[in-house]
Design a protein around this motif. Structure first.
Motif, mmCIF file in Angstrom:
data_model
loop_
_atom_site.group_PDB
_atom_site.id
_atom_site.type_symbol
_atom_site.label_atom_id
_atom_site.label_comp_id
_atom_site.label_asym_id
_atom_site.label_seq_id
_atom_site.Cartn_x
_atom_site.Cartn_y
_atom_site.Cartn_z
ATOM 1 N N ALA A 1 4.701 -1.067 -3.614
ATOM 2 C CA ALA A 1 3.845 -2.223 -3.325
ATOM 3 C C ALA A 1 2.481 -1.758 -2.828
ATOM 4 C CB ALA A 1 4.521 -3.132 -2.297
ATOM 5 N N PRO A 2 1.731 -1.083 -3.694
ATOM 6 C CA PRO A 2 0.387 -0.665 -3.276
ATOM 7 C C PRO A 2 -0.502 -1.884 -3.052
ATOM 8 C CG PRO A 2 0.732 -0.214 -5.615
ATOM 9 C CD PRO A 2 2.032 -0.699 -5.083
ATOM 10 N N ASP A 3 -1.483 -1.759 -2.163
ATOM 11 C CA ASP A 3 -2.386 -2.900 -1.947
ATOM 12 C C ASP A 3 -3.625 -2.806 -2.836
ATOM 13 O OD1 ASP A 3 -3.564 -0.810 -0.643
ATOM 14 O OD2 ASP A 3 -3.626 -1.769 1.333
ATOM 15 N N MET A 4 -3.764 -1.649 -3.526
ATOM 16 C CA MET A 4 -4.865 -1.519 -4.487
ATOM 17 C C MET A 4 -4.419 -0.628 -5.646
ATOM 18 S SD MET A 4 -8.613 0.257 -4.101
ATOM 19 C CE MET A 4 -9.426 -0.936 -3.056
ATOM 20 N N LEU A 5 -4.808 -1.039 -6.854
ATOM 21 C CA LEU A 5 -4.605 -0.173 -8.007
ATOM 22 C C LEU A 5 -5.972 0.255 -8.515
ATOM 23 C CD1 LEU A 5 -1.788 -1.711 -10.273
ATOM 24 C CD2 LEU A 5 -1.612 0.114 -8.577
ATOM 25 N N GLU B 1 -10.697 3.301 0.195
ATOM 26 C CA GLU B 1 -11.011 1.963 0.717
ATOM 27 C C GLU B 1 -9.788 1.160 1.134
ATOM 28 O OE1 GLU B 1 -13.283 -0.274 -2.068
ATOM 29 O OE2 GLU B 1 -14.940 1.169 -2.080
ATOM 30 N N ALA B 2 -8.609 1.562 0.652
ATOM 31 C CA ALA B 2 -7.426 0.744 0.925
ATOM 32 C C ALA B 2 -6.410 1.538 1.730
ATOM 33 C CB ALA B 2 -6.802 0.279 -0.392
ATOM 34 N N GLU B 3 -5.493 0.803 2.350
ATOM 35 C CA GLU B 3 -4.435 1.431 3.146
ATOM 36 C C GLU B 3 -3.507 2.245 2.253
ATOM 37 O OE1 GLU B 3 -3.023 0.671 6.671
ATOM 38 O OE2 GLU B 3 -5.222 0.817 6.816
ATOM 39 N N GLU B 4 -3.040 1.563 1.194
ATOM 40 C CA GLU B 4 -2.067 2.208 0.316
ATOM 41 C C GLU B 4 -2.449 1.993 -1.136
ATOM 42 O OE1 GLU B 4 2.242 2.111 0.720
ATOM 43 O OE2 GLU B 4 1.910 1.278 2.731
ATOM 44 N N ALA B 5 -3.482 2.697 -1.539
ATOM 45 C CA ALA B 5 -3.937 2.562 -2.921
ATOM 46 C C ALA B 5 -3.131 3.487 -3.829
ATOM 47 C CB ALA B 5 -5.415 2.916 -3.007
ATOM 48 N N SER B 6 -2.935 3.045 -5.071
ATOM 49 C CA SER B 6 -2.299 3.899 -6.074
ATOM 50 C C SER B 6 -3.236 4.025 -7.258
ATOM 51 C CB SER B 6 -0.999 3.263 -6.585
ATOM 52 O OG SER B 6 0.085 3.663 -5.811
ATOM 53 N N LEU B 7 -3.190 5.182 -7.916
ATOM 54 C CA LEU B 7 -3.911 5.331 -9.172
ATOM 55 C C LEU B 7 -3.078 4.697 -10.272
ATOM 56 C CD1 LEU B 7 -4.970 9.045 -8.761
ATOM 57 C CD2 LEU B 7 -6.496 7.054 -8.655
ATOM 58 N N THR C 1 5.483 3.631 -15.733
ATOM 59 C CA THR C 1 6.470 3.731 -14.642
ATOM 60 C C THR C 1 6.022 2.879 -13.457
ATOM 61 O OG1 THR C 1 7.138 5.956 -15.288
ATOM 62 C CG2 THR C 1 7.618 5.293 -13.028
ATOM 63 N N LEU C 2 4.737 2.996 -13.116
ATOM 64 C CA LEU C 2 4.257 2.309 -11.910
ATOM 65 C C LEU C 2 4.439 0.789 -11.985
ATOM 66 C CD1 LEU C 2 2.882 2.394 -9.166
ATOM 67 C CD2 LEU C 2 0.666 2.396 -10.325
ATOM 68 N N LEU C 3 4.046 0.182 -13.106
ATOM 69 C CA LEU C 3 4.128 -1.291 -13.171
ATOM 70 C C LEU C 3 5.577 -1.785 -13.118
ATOM 71 C CD1 LEU C 3 1.185 -2.065 -15.638
ATOM 72 C CD2 LEU C 3 1.219 -2.325 -13.153
#
Lengths: 268, 156
Positions: free
Chosen positions: A44-48, A21-27, A33-35
């Protein structure tokens, strides 16, 4: 931190759908590490898409010849699991040395291997045990999974569901860690019986985790620390940074591999 | 924005939270629970340690929205009225602090140690387990002493 929208997935299928659903989603697994990376603006993901609600990914399951660790199992969970301690002691020891106690309560197996930090611990266990990475699409052998610095064989939107580790009592992980970050300056995972020994090294290689085939051959001949004495890791392949030179890392890898062999021999 | 319901120190809380809000900021700014501190903001120092479902975590490395349905305990949730929790009392009696900035995180990490090790918690284990909490005043001696005393009292 840049703004993003947060989605809580209740199943792997739902997580995969959110990713589309998003351009640059991350799990989002444990986020250890991610946060911090997002706080620094390095990601800078647009969705987590949070996987924490998927209970199927948090289980450790024993099979006749393998142990399957769910992708969302925390390091503390793996380190403390009686089955892991008994059947794959090297894996339990490794999980218990990742980060600090608070990080081990949040960080996960899946998050670690998806990130493939060149100094992370789990890649050494996966490669050292000849594990298989399970995803929502296929199974990937550890040797083919870790491709380079922060690079894996995962495809766009592919989700790790767990890792299948062969049962291996003869396994040990020894790590010389950076005292500030607690990442491995060198970590060595040794597993197996003569004839099928595997030696995986993390923290030391320019391209991340790798198998030390010369050491494997020598240990297949004779499973003893002395078998490694004459070996020298190729310096061109070693990582060099402010913490340690390539020569230092190569030497340390040999010392730790010898110690791991001694530990396995002593405990067998 | 996400509507999140969690329990904080035993009290049910429902709020609309901006997705990127860290748990530590939510606790301090929105809930005015300022006993949880921000030291390094890079998951090193442990000043922000709280419990989520009974486990010590660094609240600067967790989003508030990840706490849906969970139980959060901060330093404010330990004492019962005027009666300090046994671990707080041990820190007081052993003089396990100077400036006090790291103390809330130290105490919550100490309780996580007791949860996992019980009365068997020895000095070497405490020192090893304290690697995620930094104190720049005390040199740790009295902190280690306090955690041993607290562990023994709690497990007695």
């Amino acid at each position: 931190m840049n703004p993003f929208c947060y989605r809580r997935a209740e199943s792997v299928e739902a997580a995969a759908a959110f990713l589309g659903e998003a351009e640059e989603a991350s799990l989002l697994a444990g986020g250890q590490t991610l946060l911090p990376t997002m706080k620094q603006g390095l990601a800078a993901p647009d969705m987590l898409v949070d996987l924490a609600g998927i209970s199927a990914l948090k289980k450790i399951r024993i099979e006749p010849d393998a142990i399957i660790v769910g992708a969302m199992c925390t390091h503390a969970q793996v380190a403390g699991a009686e089955a892991v301690r008994r059947h794959v002691p090297g894996l339990a020891a490794l999980a218990g040395e990742i980060g600090d106690a608070q990080v081990r309560n949040r960080g996960t197996l899946g998050g670690s291997i998806a990130n493939n930090d060149p100094a992370a611990d789990y890649p050494a266990a996966c490669v050292g045990l000849g594990a298989t990475v399970l995803t929502d699409r296929r199974e990937i052998g550890a040797d083919a999974f870790f491709l380079g610095l922060f690079e894996t064989a995962l495809e766009e939107g592919e989700i790790i569901t767990g890792v299948r580790f062969p049962l291996q009592r003869r396994s040990a992980y020894l790590k010389f860690r950076n005292p500030a970050s607690r990442f491995a300056i060198v970590g060595v995972f040794v597993a197996g019986v003569p004839g099928s020994v595997r030696v995986a090294i993390t923290g030391a290689g320019r391209d991340g985790v790798f198998r030390w085939s010369a050491a494997e051959e020598a240990l297949n001949e004779r499973f003893h620390p002395e078998a490694l004495e004459r070996l020298v890791l190729p310096l061109d392949d070693m990582l060099y940074d402010i913490h340690a030179s390539g020569e230092y890392r190569a030497h340390l890898a040999k010392v730790l591999a010898g110690d791991a062999v001694a530990e396995i021999s002593g405990g067998a | 924005m996400t509507c999140v319901t969690m329990r904080i120190n035993g009290e049910a809380v429902t709020e609309d939270i901006e997705d990127r809000t860290l748990l530590v900021d939510f606790l301090r700014v929105r809930r005015r629970l300022t006993g949880t501190h921000v030291g390094c903001d890079t998951s090193q120092c442990g000043a922000c340690v709280v419990h989520v479902d009974g486990e010590a975590i660094k609240s600067c490395a967790m989003l508030a929205v990840q706490c849906e349905g969970r139980e959060v305990t901060t330093i404010e949730g330990l004492a019962e009225g005027e009666n300090l929790h046994a671990m707080q009392k041990a820190f007081h009696e052993c003089h396990a602090l100077q400036c006090g900035f790291c103390t809330p995180g130290m105490i919550l990490s100490a309780l996580d140690m007791v949860r996992r090790h019980g009365a068997a918690l020895d000095e070497a284990t405490i020192r090893h387990e304290l690697e995620g909490n930094i104190c720049r005043c005390t040199g740790y001696e009295n902190i280690v002493k306090a955690i041993r005393q607290g562990a023994q009292e709690i497990s007695a």
